[in-house]
Design a protein around this motif. Structure first.
Motif, PDB file in Angstrom:
ATOM      1  N   THR A  67       0.820  -1.209   0.000  1.00  0.00           N
ATOM      2  CA  THR A  67       0.000   0.000   0.000  1.00  0.00           C
ATOM      3  C   THR A  67       0.861   1.269   0.000  1.00  0.00           C
ATOM      4  O   THR A  67       2.034   1.233   0.399  1.00  0.00           O
ATOM      5  CB  THR A  67      -0.924  -0.002   1.225  1.00  0.00           C
ATOM      6  N   PRO A  68       0.287   2.415  -0.429  1.00  0.00           N
ATOM      7  CA  PRO A  68       1.067   3.651  -0.506  1.00  0.00           C
ATOM      8  C   PRO A  68       1.732   4.065   0.804  1.00  0.00           C
ATOM      9  O   PRO A  68       2.833   4.632   0.788  1.00  0.00           O
ATOM     10  CB  PRO A  68       0.017   4.690  -0.939  1.00  0.00           C
ATOM     11  N   ASP A  69       1.083   3.790   1.939  1.00  0.00           N
ATOM     12  CA  ASP A  69       1.665   4.198   3.219  1.00  0.00           C
ATOM     13  C   ASP A  69       2.958   3.457   3.533  1.00  0.00           C
ATOM     14  O   ASP A  69       3.755   3.925   4.351  1.00  0.00           O
ATOM     15  CB  ASP A  69       0.653   3.988   4.360  1.00  0.00           C
ATOM     16  N   ARG A  70       3.193   2.325   2.870  1.00  0.00           N
ATOM     17  CA  ARG A  70       4.445   1.592   3.065  1.00  0.00           C
ATOM     18  C   ARG A  70       5.506   1.994   2.035  1.00  0.00           C
ATOM     19  O   ARG A  70       6.682   1.701   2.230  1.00  0.00           O
ATOM     20  CB  ARG A  70       4.193   0.083   2.995  1.00  0.00           C
ATOM     21  N   VAL A  71       5.075   2.637   0.969  1.00  0.00           N
ATOM     22  CA  VAL A  71       6.022   3.125  -0.043  1.00  0.00           C
ATOM     23  C   VAL A  71       6.500   4.530   0.302  1.00  0.00           C
ATOM     24  O   VAL A  71       7.682   4.871   0.126  1.00  0.00           O
ATOM     25  CB  VAL A  71       5.371   3.126  -1.448  1.00  0.00           C
ATOM     26  N   TRP A  72       5.600   5.353   0.799  1.00  0.00           N
ATOM     27  CA  TRP A  72       5.895   6.756   1.038  1.00  0.00           C
ATOM     28  C   TRP A  72       7.139   7.010   1.895  1.00  0.00           C
ATOM     29  O   TRP A  72       7.947   7.908   1.564  1.00  0.00           O
ATOM     30  CB  TRP A  72       4.688   7.461   1.672  1.00  0.00           C
ATOM     31  N   PRO A  73       7.361   6.303   3.016  1.00  0.00           N
ATOM     32  CA  PRO A  73       8.526   6.628   3.853  1.00  0.00           C
ATOM     33  C   PRO A  73       9.849   6.570   3.108  1.00  0.00           C
ATOM     34  O   PRO A  73      10.778   7.320   3.440  1.00  0.00           O
ATOM     35  CB  PRO A  73       8.464   5.564   4.961  1.00  0.00           C
ATOM     36  N   TRP A  74       9.950   5.709   2.095  1.00  0.00           N
ATOM     37  CA  TRP A  74      11.201   5.626   1.327  1.00  0.00           C
ATOM     38  C   TRP A  74      11.377   6.850   0.446  1.00  0.00           C
ATOM     39  O   TRP A  74      12.499   7.342   0.262  1.00  0.00           O
ATOM     40  CB  TRP A  74      11.207   4.342   0.496  1.00  0.00           C
ATOM     41  N   LEU A  75      10.278   7.383  -0.093  1.00  0.00           N
ATOM     42  CA  LEU A  75      10.358   8.614  -0.875  1.00  0.00           C
ATOM     43  C   LEU A  75      10.667   9.811   0.020  1.00  0.00           C
ATOM     44  O   LEU A  75      11.426  10.705  -0.367  1.00  0.00           O
ATOM     45  CB  LEU A  75       9.036   8.864  -1.609  1.00  0.00           C
ATOM     46  N   ALA A  76      10.066   9.844   1.202  1.00  0.00           N
ATOM     47  CA  ALA A  76      10.197  11.003   2.082  1.00  0.00           C
ATOM     48  C   ALA A  76      11.635  11.242   2.524  1.00  0.00           C
ATOM     49  O   ALA A  76      11.999  12.376   2.872  1.00  0.00           O
ATOM     50  CB  ALA A  76       9.296  10.832   3.305  1.00  0.00           C
ATOM     51  N   GLN A  77      12.478  10.209   2.507  1.00  0.00           N
ATOM     52  CA  GLN A  77      13.837  10.376   3.023  1.00  0.00           C
ATOM     53  C   GLN A  77      14.911  10.384   1.941  1.00  0.00           C
ATOM     54  O   GLN A  77      16.098  10.280   2.237  1.00  0.00           O
ATOM     55  CB  GLN A  77      14.140   9.305   4.070  1.00  0.00           C
ATOM     56  N   ILE A  78      14.530  10.565   0.663  1.00  0.00           N
ATOM     57  CA  ILE A  78      15.538  10.595  -0.387  1.00  0.00           C
ATOM     58  C   ILE A  78      16.406  11.845  -0.259  1.00  0.00           C
ATOM     59  O   ILE A  78      15.996  12.861   0.282  1.00  0.00           O
ATOM     60  CB  ILE A  78      14.924  10.526  -1.802  1.00  0.00           C
ATOM     61  N   GLY A  79      17.629  11.740  -0.780  1.00  0.00           N
ATOM     62  CA  GLY A  79      18.513  12.893  -0.815  1.00  0.00           C
ATOM     63  C   GLY A  79      19.879  12.598  -0.232  1.00  0.00           C
ATOM     64  O   GLY A  79      20.040  11.717   0.606  1.00  0.00           O
ATOM     65  N   ARG A  80      20.860  13.349  -0.694  1.00  0.00           N
ATOM     66  CA  ARG A  80      22.218  13.228  -0.166  1.00  0.00           C
ATOM     67  C   ARG A  80      22.224  13.635   1.306  1.00  0.00           C
ATOM     68  O   ARG A  80      21.641  14.642   1.691  1.00  0.00           O
ATOM     69  CB  ARG A  80      23.177  14.118  -0.949  1.00  0.00           C
ATOM     70  N   GLY A  81      22.896  12.820   2.139  1.00  0.00           N
ATOM     71  CA  GLY A  81      22.916  13.093   3.565  1.00  0.00           C
ATOM     72  C   GLY A  81      21.632  12.692   4.267  1.00  0.00           C
ATOM     73  O   GLY A  81      21.489  12.905   5.471  1.00  0.00           O
ATOM     74  N   ARG A  82      20.706  12.102   3.510  1.00  0.00           N
ATOM     75  CA  ARG A  82      19.453  11.614   4.072  1.00  0.00           C
ATOM     76  C   ARG A  82      19.409  10.100   3.847  1.00  0.00           C
ATOM     77  O   ARG A  82      20.266   9.382   4.320  1.00  0.00           O
ATOM     78  CB  ARG A  82      18.274  12.342   3.414  1.00  0.00           C
TER      79      ARG A  82
END
Length: 214
Positions: A67-82
């Motif tokens: 479900t989307p709620d299990r995918v979202w946390p991986w998107l929310a933390q993208i980025g260098r130093g993240r």
């Protein structure tokens, strides 16, 4: 992922990148629409309004069996130093993009707001969060103040499907200047083959991480 498997994965990624750079525009359409349906390619998505005059763009997608709620946390933390970018880690490190990819959800990286910066590389201007709807939409925009870099929008979209699945769509749009330097720096000649290899790996790894048992 074990060191040997990671090395093999990165060698495959480097070989794939070299092949796509060598073929140039030959497989451009396939790279720009990898995994996406015709409707997804043509759809107007949040963030498109930020670059109406884009010179080129890509729409790539993958179906995630959760479900989307299990995918979202991986998107929310993208980025260098993240959390990183979940792509070919050694290739990213060779380019100086980040310290490493995080393969666990970090609660301290989940609170993302409009105006927050997401860095790709220490020497490049950061992308800025233009829109964030937890569980649904993340739009990042790069508007360089000077130099040859293209105006850029990276956006990620989650759509719930039947059977508890999620459609993850990534869209990248670029608008560059008319000069030769601007066309080389922001055009599809190098960026498009490289971004395809890295984005494909990113989408597949987010799928793998989100689908793993909690």
């Amino acid at each position: 992922m074990a060191l040997g498997d990671r090395l093999k994965d990165n060698l495959v990624g480097a070989a794939r990148m070299a092949a796509h750079l060598a073929t140039g525009p030959l497989h451009s359409h396939e790279r720009r629409t990898w995994g996406a349906t015709p409707d997804e390619v043509e759809a107007r998505l949040p963030g498109d309004e930020l670059i109406e005059d884009h010179d080129w763009r890509s729409t790539r997608a993958v179906t995630v069996w959760t479900t989307p709620d299990r995918v979202w946390p991986w998107l929310a933390q993208i980025g260098r130093g993240r959390g990183g970018f979940y792509s070919h880690q050694l290739l990213e490190q060779l380019a100086g993009s980040l310290d490493g990819n995080v393969e666990q959800i970090r609660p301290d990286l989940q609170d993302l707001h409009v105006g927050d910066e997401v860095r790709l590389h220490p020497q490049l201007p950061p992308l800025v969060v233009a829109e964030v709807v937890p569980g649904s939409t993340l739009v990042l925009v790069g508007i360089p103040q000077a130099g040859p870099l293209a105006r850029t929008v990276w956006s990620y979209h989650l759509t719930p499907l039947s059977q508890g699945r999620t459609r993850l769509v990534e869209r990248n749009a670029y608008a560059h200047g008319e000069g030769l330097t601007e066309r080389l720096a922001g055009g599809p000649y190098v960026i498009e083959p490289v971004s395809f290899v890295m984005s494909r790996e990113m989408l597949l790894n987010i799928k793998r991480l989100a689908e793993q048992p909690s």
